[in-house]
Enzyme design. Structure first.
Site, short mmCIF file in Angstrom:
data_model
loop_
_atom_site.label_atom_id
_atom_site.label_comp_id
_atom_site.label_asym_id
_atom_site.label_seq_id
_atom_site.Cartn_x
_atom_site.Cartn_y
_atom_site.Cartn_z
N PRO A 239 0.84 -1.21 0.00
CA PRO A 239 0.00 0.00 0.00
C PRO A 239 0.87 1.25 0.00
O PRO A 239 1.23 1.76 1.05
CB PRO A 239 -0.82 -0.15 1.28
CG PRO A 239 0.04 -0.98 2.18
CD PRO A 239 0.80 -1.91 1.31
N ASP A 417 5.71 2.22 2.29
CA ASP A 417 4.82 1.08 2.50
C ASP A 417 4.06 1.37 3.80
O ASP A 417 4.64 1.36 4.89
CB ASP A 417 5.66 -0.20 2.64
CG ASP A 417 4.80 -1.44 2.90
OD1 ASP A 417 3.57 -1.28 3.13
OD2 ASP A 417 5.35 -2.55 2.87
N HIS A 418 2.78 1.62 3.66
CA HIS A 418 2.00 2.09 4.82
C HIS A 418 1.86 1.02 5.89
O HIS A 418 1.48 1.29 7.03
CB HIS A 418 0.61 2.54 4.36
CG HIS A 418 0.05 3.66 5.19
ND1 HIS A 418 0.35 3.83 6.53
CD2 HIS A 418 -0.79 4.69 4.88
CE1 HIS A 418 -0.28 4.88 7.00
NE2 HIS A 418 -0.96 5.43 6.03
N ARG A 419 2.18 -0.21 5.56
CA ARG A 419 2.14 -1.25 6.58
C ARG A 419 3.28 -1.06 7.58
O ARG A 419 3.23 -1.56 8.70
CB ARG A 419 2.26 -2.64 5.94
CG ARG A 419 1.12 -2.97 4.96
CD ARG A 419 1.42 -4.25 4.20
NE ARG A 419 2.69 -4.18 3.49
CZ ARG A 419 3.22 -5.20 2.82
NH1 ARG A 419 2.59 -6.36 2.79
NH2 ARG A 419 4.37 -5.05 2.20
#
Length: 447
Positions: A239, A417-419
């Site tokens: 994401p 990477d939004h994770r």
């Protein structure tokens, strides 16, 4: 506000079209580029696209109706919008037009009560042209080919262009990829194609000979297959979100000048010069040391924060790209980084790098500034969680002490990477990086 969808000129010689089939019905939502109907022109059955966003409020003519180019076809607007006055203000068809259309126009039109003289609905493509012009059957195929080719050139993105624009592009040998669309959502219009043609070769226009180029199939090599697979997986699975910051490059450029003078003092036969990119690499490595949450990797049920700072540098090759890695970049001087970057890039272009030299990085930098790119976004190189896209240094007006002055600006974009990286975490990293680049002397004190 509701707008009229007109019969569009779908080919250069089209003067009128017959509605073969409506593909949308009243009440359907439509957007620019949606196919709303099939229309038979003088050459083929082609697709009619919507030019407005909204709801198809009113279909003014049924299938089989033959309309002049520019004649009202339908009404698109907001749900529930009253369009009766808009329809009432439409020009009334002449007796000849009424006969030609063969169907009533609107319920409010007195002529709608008259029996319709239906024209045969041609569901097949007209007879083959006796001239040397390609047959109508091949026309839509060619148009689709243009769209497919340009979709490939745009990395899979669809090229929005009106059917007439596509048709003209094919006839004139214009690659739609090179045309800047000025329509809704960047849609390419007839005018855009003609403007491109006017700006192109005068010889082609004067002779009327289209400068066409044959299709070419390029077989993917192993590197390109790997790039395609990895980047597709990264874009689909990670994401991504993006953070951008502008950096004043004046201090960085002055710092580089001083370094070059120092290098020349050390080595009068200086062959390798420190670049601005080398300084960015050093500053990024230093910032990563202070922000381990950015120097990290998503591991499924955990996040790995690397204890090392190994920075990959994207290097473009003939037919692909590699990311040679500067190991422990945070612990190396700018001069050391500069020499290592250039040596690795040279061997990368010679295809002499060992796998361990271009794998296992913890963060990647991609720089397109040398191509004049102001700013861009990059796809994360898995399993890393971030990549920094570096644009060119440009002259721009900036505000200093309340006054607008000439500035030198470098644009940086961080893909996250939004994770792993939240917005505030990424922003803090960029703030540290900006400080180091705008005050390079800080790097001597903290790293």
């Amino acid at each position: 506000m509701a707008k009229i969808q007109e019969m569009t000129q779908l080919s250069p010689t089209m003067e009128e079209g017959t509605i073969v089939k409506w593909l949308k019905k009243e009440g359907d939502s439509v957007s620019p580029g949606d196919i709303i109907a099939e229309v038979e022109t003088d050459k083929a059955v082609m697709e009619m696209e919507a030019f407005e966003s909204g709801v198809l409020l009113k279909i003014l003519h049924t299938e089989g109706a033959k309309l002049k180019v520019g004649q009202a076809l339908a009404v698109i607007g907001k749900p529930g919008e009253d369009v009766s006055s808009l329809i009432a203000d439409l020009p009334k068809p002449t007796p000849n037009q009424t006969k030609m259309e063969g169907t009533p126009q609107t319920e409010s039109d007195p002529q709608t009560a008259k029996p319709a003289t239906q024209e045969p609905v041609a569901t097949t493509i007209p007879k083959k042209d006796t001239n040397a012009i390609p047959s109508p059957q091949t026309k839509p195929t060619s148009i689709n080919s243009v769209t497919e080719v340009n979709s490939a050139n745009r990395g899979g993105l669809r090229v929005l262009a009106s059917p007439l624009a596509k048709s003209i592009a094919i006839e004139q040998g214009i690659d739609l990829h090179t045309v800047i669309g000025t329509g809704p959502e960047g849609r390419i219009t007839k005018k855009d194609v003609l403007d491109t043609l006017n700006q192109g070769s005068g010889n082609s226009r004067s002779t009327g000979v289209a400068a066409t180029r044959s299709d070419e199939v390029v077989t993917l090599n192993g590197m390109r297959k790997t790039i395609a697979k990895r980047l597709t997986e990264s874009k689909q699975n990670l994401p991504h979100f993006y953070l951008n910051v502008d950096v004043s490059a004046k201090a960085m450029e002055s710092f580089r000048t001083e370094l070059l003078e120092f290098q020349k003092h050390l080595d009068p036969e200086l062959q390798v010069k420190v670049s601005l990119n080398d300084i960015v690499v050093k500053a990024t490595a230093a910032a990563l040391r202070f922000h381990p949450k950015v120097n990290a990797s998503f591991q499924g049920d955990s996040i790995l924060q690397f204890g090392r700072v190994d920075v990959g540098i994207a290097v473009s090759l003939d037919g692909g790209l590699l990311t040679p890695v500067i190991r422990n970049a945070d612990k190396k001087s700018i001069l050391e980084i500069s020499k290592e970057v250039k040596e690795l890039a040279k061997r990368a272009r010679e295809r002499k790098l060992k796998p361990e030299e271009f794998s296992g990085g913890t963060f990647t930098i991609s720089n397109l500034g040398m191509y004049g790119i102001s700013r861009f976004t990059a796809i994360i190189n898995e399993p890393e969680s971030g990549i920094l896209a570096v644009g060119s240094v440009e002259d721009k007006p900036v505000v200093e002490n309340g006054a607008v002055v000439a500035g030198r600006v470098l644009s940086l974009t961080l893909s996250c990477d939004h994770r792993v990286i939240d917005g505030a975490v990424g922003a803090e990293f960029l703030r540290t990086l900006k400080s180091l680049l705008e005050q390079p002397s800080l790097m001597a004190g903290v790293v």
